[in-house]
Design a protein around this motif. Structure first.
Motif, PDB file in Angstrom:
ATOM      1  N   ALA A 181      45.671  40.370  33.288  1.00 60.73           N
ATOM      2  CA  ALA A 181      45.326  39.092  32.735  1.00 60.73           C
ATOM      3  C   ALA A 181      45.542  37.889  33.718  1.00 60.73           C
ATOM      4  CB  ALA A 181      46.140  38.895  31.150  1.00 60.73           C
ATOM      5  N   PHE A 182      46.826  38.186  34.330  1.00 61.92           N
ATOM      6  CA  PHE A 182      47.087  37.043  35.287  1.00 61.92           C
ATOM      7  C   PHE A 182      45.951  36.993  36.455  1.00 61.92           C
ATOM      8  CE2 PHE A 182      51.061  34.700  36.210  1.00 61.92           C
ATOM      9  CZ  PHE A 182      50.602  33.854  36.878  1.00 61.92           C
ATOM     10  N   LYS A 183      45.507  38.222  36.663  1.00 64.54           N
ATOM     11  CA  LYS A 183      44.623  38.318  37.963  1.00 64.54           C
ATOM     12  C   LYS A 183      43.092  37.905  37.506  1.00 64.54           C
ATOM     13  CE  LYS A 183      44.337  39.938  41.469  1.00 64.54           C
ATOM     14  NZ  LYS A 183      44.033  39.514  42.984  1.00 64.54           N
ATOM     15  N   MET A 184      42.943  38.012  35.980  1.00 65.60           N
ATOM     16  CA  MET A 184      41.690  37.638  35.546  1.00 65.60           C
ATOM     17  C   MET A 184      41.430  36.134  35.277  1.00 65.60           C
ATOM     18  SD  MET A 184      40.243  38.496  31.898  1.00 65.60           S
ATOM     19  CE  MET A 184      40.025  40.447  32.075  1.00 65.60           C
ATOM     20  N   MET A 185      42.836  35.460  35.065  1.00 67.80           N
ATOM     21  CA  MET A 185      42.737  33.960  34.604  1.00 67.80           C
ATOM     22  C   MET A 185      42.495  33.253  36.040  1.00 67.80           C
ATOM     23  SD  MET A 185      44.864  31.426  35.296  1.00 67.80           S
ATOM     24  CE  MET A 185      46.453  32.031  35.630  1.00 67.80           C
ATOM     25  N   ASP A 186      43.298  33.882  37.188  1.00 70.94           N
ATOM     26  CA  ASP A 186      42.963  33.289  38.435  1.00 70.94           C
ATOM     27  C   ASP A 186      41.713  33.302  39.011  1.00 70.94           C
ATOM     28  OD1 ASP A 186      44.724  32.068  40.987  1.00 70.94           O
ATOM     29  OD2 ASP A 186      43.619  33.645  41.759  1.00 70.94           O
ATOM     30  N   ALA A 187      41.114  34.482  38.682  1.00 67.53           N
ATOM     31  CA  ALA A 187      39.571  34.861  39.405  1.00 67.53           C
ATOM     32  C   ALA A 187      38.801  33.627  38.511  1.00 67.53           C
ATOM     33  CB  ALA A 187      39.226  36.160  39.061  1.00 67.53           C
ATOM     34  N   TYR A 228      40.588  45.861  35.597  1.00 69.19           N
ATOM     35  CA  TYR A 228      41.935  46.568  35.966  1.00 69.19           C
ATOM     36  C   TYR A 228      41.894  46.464  37.619  1.00 69.19           C
ATOM     37  CZ  TYR A 228      45.530  49.983  37.247  1.00 69.19           C
ATOM     38  OH  TYR A 228      46.539  50.464  37.791  1.00 69.19           O
ATOM     39  N   ASN A 229      40.399  46.713  37.984  1.00 70.36           N
ATOM     40  CA  ASN A 229      40.399  46.709  39.460  1.00 70.36           C
ATOM     41  C   ASN A 229      40.679  45.364  40.111  1.00 70.36           C
ATOM     42  OD1 ASN A 229      39.498  49.459  39.598  1.00 70.36           O
ATOM     43  ND2 ASN A 229      37.280  48.672  39.326  1.00 70.36           N
ATOM     44  N   LEU A 230      40.869  44.453  39.463  1.00 70.76           N
ATOM     45  CA  LEU A 230      41.333  42.985  40.138  1.00 70.76           C
ATOM     46  C   LEU A 230      42.436  43.040  40.712  1.00 70.76           C
ATOM     47  CD1 LEU A 230      39.910  40.483  37.234  1.00 70.76           C
ATOM     48  CD2 LEU A 230      39.137  40.596  39.730  1.00 70.76           C
ATOM     49  N   LEU A 231      43.415  44.081  40.267  1.00 71.59           N
ATOM     50  CA  LEU A 231      44.812  44.191  40.828  1.00 71.59           C
ATOM     51  C   LEU A 231      44.605  44.622  42.285  1.00 71.59           C
ATOM     52  CD1 LEU A 231      46.418  45.564  37.512  1.00 71.59           C
ATOM     53  CD2 LEU A 231      46.961  43.348  38.808  1.00 71.59           C
ATOM     54  N   TYR A 232      43.633  45.213  42.750  1.00 72.56           N
ATOM     55  CA  TYR A 232      43.489  45.788  44.010  1.00 72.56           C
ATOM     56  C   TYR A 232      42.536  45.178  44.905  1.00 72.56           C
ATOM     57  CZ  TYR A 232      46.363  49.625  41.689  1.00 72.56           C
ATOM     58  OH  TYR A 232      47.384  50.156  40.929  1.00 72.56           O
ATOM     59  N   LEU A 233      41.432  44.820  44.180  1.00 69.75           N
ATOM     60  CA  LEU A 233      40.472  44.154  45.011  1.00 69.75           C
ATOM     61  C   LEU A 233      40.577  42.609  45.051  1.00 69.75           C
ATOM     62  CD1 LEU A 233      37.706  46.478  43.848  1.00 69.75           C
ATOM     63  CD2 LEU A 233      38.953  46.634  45.837  1.00 69.75           C
ATOM     64  N   SER A 234      41.152  42.043  46.030  1.00 63.59           N
ATOM     65  CA  SER A 234      41.453  40.739  46.034  1.00 63.59           C
ATOM     66  C   SER A 234      39.973  39.920  46.019  1.00 63.59           C
ATOM     67  CB  SER A 234      42.256  40.213  47.205  1.00 63.59           C
ATOM     68  OG  SER A 234      41.513  40.605  48.406  1.00 63.59           O
ATOM     69  N   ASN A 235      38.973  40.270  46.594  1.00 67.17           N
ATOM     70  CA  ASN A 235      37.707  39.469  46.760  1.00 67.17           C
ATOM     71  C   ASN A 235      36.601  39.929  45.768  1.00 67.17           C
ATOM     72  OD1 ASN A 235      37.317  42.153  47.537  1.00 67.17           O
ATOM     73  ND2 ASN A 235      36.087  41.332  49.528  1.00 67.17           N
ATOM     74  N   LEU A 236      36.938  40.654  44.682  1.00 67.16           N
ATOM     75  CA  LEU A 236      36.150  41.221  43.690  1.00 67.16           C
ATOM     76  C   LEU A 236      35.622  40.065  42.746  1.00 67.16           C
ATOM     77  CD1 LEU A 236      35.063  43.838  42.288  1.00 67.16           C
ATOM     78  CD2 LEU A 236      36.788  43.552  40.758  1.00 67.16           C
ATOM     79  N   SER A 237      34.324  39.883  42.691  1.00 75.02           N
ATOM     80  CA  SER A 237      33.805  38.534  41.748  1.00 75.02           C
ATOM     81  C   SER A 237      34.033  38.842  40.302  1.00 75.02           C
ATOM     82  CB  SER A 237      32.521  38.652  42.069  1.00 75.02           C
ATOM     83  OG  SER A 237      31.872  37.750  41.220  1.00 75.02           O
ATOM     84  N   PHE A 238      34.877  37.894  39.787  1.00 75.27           N
ATOM     85  CA  PHE A 238      34.880  37.739  38.269  1.00 75.27           C
ATOM     86  C   PHE A 238      33.759  37.906  37.506  1.00 75.27           C
ATOM     87  CE2 PHE A 238      35.316  35.629  34.357  1.00 75.27           C
ATOM     88  CZ  PHE A 238      36.482  36.180  33.770  1.00 75.27           C
ATOM     89  N   THR A 239      32.687  37.010  38.121  1.00 77.09           N
ATOM     90  CA  THR A 239      31.390  37.004  37.296  1.00 77.09           C
ATOM     91  C   THR A 239      30.812  38.304  37.345  1.00 77.09           C
ATOM     92  OG1 THR A 239      30.950  34.775  38.255  1.00 77.09           O
ATOM     93  CG2 THR A 239      29.148  35.943  37.501  1.00 77.09           C
ATOM     94  N   SER A 240      30.902  39.245  38.259  1.00 75.99           N
ATOM     95  CA  SER A 240      30.272  40.491  38.198  1.00 75.99           C
ATOM     96  C   SER A 240      31.355  41.509  36.976  1.00 75.99           C
ATOM     97  CB  SER A 240      30.603  41.247  39.371  1.00 75.99           C
ATOM     98  OG  SER A 240      31.764  41.534  39.875  1.00 75.99           O
ATOM     99  N   LEU A 241      32.160  41.241  37.125  1.00 76.25           N
ATOM    100  CA  LEU A 241      33.018  41.876  35.961  1.00 76.25           C
ATOM    101  C   LEU A 241      32.736  41.556  34.600  1.00 76.25           C
ATOM    102  CD1 LEU A 241      36.634  42.087  37.522  1.00 76.25           C
ATOM    103  CD2 LEU A 241      35.160  44.045  36.950  1.00 76.25           C
ATOM    104  N   SER A 242      32.762  40.324  34.381  1.00 76.29           N
ATOM    105  CA  SER A 242      32.334  39.712  33.139  1.00 76.29           C
ATOM    106  C   SER A 242      30.805  40.045  32.707  1.00 76.29           C
ATOM    107  CB  SER A 242      32.524  38.260  32.874  1.00 76.29           C
ATOM    108  OG  SER A 242      31.613  37.458  33.745  1.00 76.29           O
ATOM    109  N   THR A 243      30.039  40.244  33.681  1.00 79.51           N
ATOM    110  CA  THR A 243      28.553  40.483  33.165  1.00 79.51           C
ATOM    111  C   THR A 243      28.483  41.906  32.843  1.00 79.51           C
ATOM    112  OG1 THR A 243      28.007  38.912  35.018  1.00 79.51           O
ATOM    113  CG2 THR A 243      26.284  40.681  34.367  1.00 79.51           C
ATOM    114  N   ASN A 244      29.417  42.600  33.246  1.00 78.25           N
ATOM    115  CA  ASN A 244      29.355  44.278  32.957  1.00 78.25           C
ATOM    116  C   ASN A 244      29.748  44.149  31.505  1.00 78.25           C
ATOM    117  OD1 ASN A 244      28.261  45.078  35.367  1.00 78.25           O
ATOM    118  ND2 ASN A 244      30.489  45.318  35.987  1.00 78.25           N
ATOM    119  N   VAL A 245      30.415  43.496  30.944  1.00 82.67           N
ATOM    120  CA  VAL A 245      30.907  43.819  29.596  1.00 82.67           C
ATOM    121  C   VAL A 245      30.529  42.696  28.407  1.00 82.67           C
ATOM    122  CG1 VAL A 245      33.010  45.041  30.443  1.00 82.67           C
ATOM    123  CG2 VAL A 245      33.329  42.499  30.193  1.00 82.67           C
TER     124      VAL A 245
END
Length: 246
Positions: A181-187, A228-245
């Protein structure tokens, strides 16, 4: 930058997940019941600055955040560098007790690289007026307790019920979810190009995303959450994650 004390515990007075008593009747396994009860037992414990164990936990958090800087005292202007609202962090814990400190400590010890990136605001096009790290962490703990309906005898919402199933698979599911959640919030913060006064909106969006992910049929372990992958991939796009779900 630190904010008014209305930050803590004041962000989620709106109605939360839609509650449904049919979820109360859903059977839980003995292991799920036991772990859910242990989690609930953690929630009402206040942070007590007179307790040596609590003081040591807070010092441990400082050491994790600033390993090369000596803390001058439990009441010190230094605490503001971590994002506490004043020189005495114990006053900030009134919004959400010891569990919020435990969450921060777990984050620092389990995912230290992610913890430090968020603490130091590394990565992305950051705002001039950033959110205060420690106080944001307390609000995330508070948000998760409400979102998962943890103060009820058992959750009365689908994300909360599914979370108890994850708890049956991993007793650290709540602490790991906190880190996600913390990583998601920051992204989300970076994606929205948000500034200090928009923290409420960012946290609401984070909650909505977590609710969607916890309602997916194919999430059987905490590691199955798309974010969950946000915890390991610092440059992962939040937009791409949210689009998938979405």
């Amino acid at each position: 930058m630190v904010g008014p004390r209305t930050w803590i515990g004041g962000l989620f007075n709106r109605a939360g997940n839609r509650k449904n008593d049919k979820f109360v009747q859903y059977p839980l396994s003995p292991l799920q019941e036991e772990r859910f009860q242990r989690l609930q037992d953690r929630i009402p414990i206040p942070f007590d600055e007179t307790q040596l164990e609590h003081q040591e936990a807070l010092k441990a958090l400082w050491d994790a955040a600033f390993p090369n800087i000596e803390l001058k005292g439990m009441v010190s202007e230094q605490w503001k560098e971590m994002g506490w609202q004043g020189p005495n962090p114990s006053t900030d814990f009134r919004g959400c007790g010891l569990i919020s400190l435990e969450n921060l400590l777990f984050f620092s010890r389990t995912f230290p690289a992610s913890f430090r990136r968020l603490l130091l605001k590394e990565g992305g096009n950051r705002a001039t007026w950033e959110y205060p790290f420690a106080v944001a962490g307390i609000n995330i703990s508070f948000m998760l307790i409400q979102m998962l309906d943890l103060n009820s005898e058992r959750p009365r919402c689908l994300p909360g019920l599914n979370f108890v199933r994850l708890l049956g698979e991993n007793e650290e599911a709540f602490d790991i979810l906190y880190c996600v959640a913390f990583k998601m919030m920051d992204a989300q913060w970076v994606a929205m190009h948000a500034s200090y006064m928009e923290f409420n909106e960012v946290l609401q969006e984070t909650r909505a995303q977590l609710e969607r992910e916890l309602s997916l049929d194919d999430v059987h372990r905490i590691e199955d959450l798309p974010s969950y992958n946000l915890l390991y991939l610092s440059n992962l796009s939040f937009t791409s994650l949210s689009t998938n779900v979405s």
